[in-house]
Design a protein around this motif. Sequence first.
Motif, short mmCIF file in Angstrom:
data_model
loop_
_atom_site.label_atom_id
_atom_site.label_comp_id
_atom_site.label_asym_id
_atom_site.label_seq_id
_atom_site.Cartn_x
_atom_site.Cartn_y
_atom_site.Cartn_z
N ALA A 1 10.44 -23.20 -14.48
CA ALA A 1 9.65 -23.75 -15.58
C ALA A 1 10.52 -24.58 -16.52
O ALA A 1 10.11 -25.65 -16.98
CB ALA A 1 8.96 -22.62 -16.35
N VAL A 2 11.73 -24.10 -16.79
CA VAL A 2 12.64 -24.84 -17.66
C VAL A 2 13.01 -26.18 -17.01
O VAL A 2 12.99 -27.23 -17.66
CB VAL A 2 13.90 -24.01 -17.97
N ALA B 1 14.15 -0.51 -6.63
CA ALA B 1 14.28 -1.72 -5.83
C ALA B 1 13.16 -2.70 -6.16
O ALA B 1 13.39 -3.91 -6.24
CB ALA B 1 14.27 -1.37 -4.35
N SER B 2 11.97 -2.19 -6.36
CA SER B 2 10.84 -3.06 -6.71
C SER B 2 11.07 -3.72 -8.06
O SER B 2 10.78 -4.90 -8.23
CB SER B 2 9.55 -2.24 -6.75
N CYS B 3 11.57 -2.96 -9.01
CA CYS B 3 11.84 -3.53 -10.34
C CYS B 3 12.88 -4.62 -10.25
O CYS B 3 12.75 -5.66 -10.90
CB CYS B 3 12.33 -2.43 -11.29
N ALA B 4 13.93 -4.41 -9.47
CA ALA B 4 14.98 -5.42 -9.34
C ALA B 4 14.42 -6.70 -8.74
O ALA B 4 14.73 -7.80 -9.20
CB ALA B 4 16.12 -4.88 -8.49
N ASN B 5 13.57 -6.58 -7.74
CA ASN B 5 12.97 -7.77 -7.12
C ASN B 5 12.07 -8.50 -8.11
O ASN B 5 12.05 -9.73 -8.15
CB ASN B 5 12.17 -7.38 -5.87
N THR B 6 11.32 -7.75 -8.90
CA THR B 6 10.43 -8.36 -9.89
C THR B 6 11.24 -9.10 -10.94
O THR B 6 10.90 -10.22 -11.33
CB THR B 6 9.55 -7.28 -10.55
N GLY C 1 12.54 -12.28 -9.53
CA GLY C 1 11.45 -13.24 -9.38
C GLY C 1 11.06 -13.88 -10.69
O GLY C 1 10.85 -15.09 -10.77
N VAL C 2 10.99 -13.09 -11.74
CA VAL C 2 10.66 -13.62 -13.06
C VAL C 2 11.77 -14.57 -13.53
O VAL C 2 11.49 -15.63 -14.09
CB VAL C 2 10.45 -12.48 -14.08
N GLY C 3 13.00 -14.21 -13.25
CA GLY C 3 14.12 -15.09 -13.61
C GLY C 3 14.03 -16.43 -12.91
O GLY C 3 14.23 -17.48 -13.53
N ARG C 4 13.70 -16.40 -11.62
CA ARG C 4 13.57 -17.66 -10.87
C ARG C 4 12.41 -18.49 -11.40
O ARG C 4 12.52 -19.71 -11.54
CB ARG C 4 13.36 -17.37 -9.38
#
Length: 52
Positions: free
Chosen positions: A36-37, A20-25, A28-31
């Motif tokens: 940034a784009v 679950a933590s990995c999925a949230n991370t 978050g990185v995707g957002r």
Amino acid sequence: MTASTLTKIAAACAVLMVLASCANTIRGVGRDTANAVHATEDAGHTVKRAAQ
């Protein structure tokens, strides 16, 4: 319940929390990357308008 059963349940819970933590991370990185784009595109449009 035996100690072996409790150990297996605890291990399964730990694995679920890690996943679950990995999925949230990852989300978050995707957002952050998308933001940034968009910011870069906006800056490019601003420069283009200023140059005209």
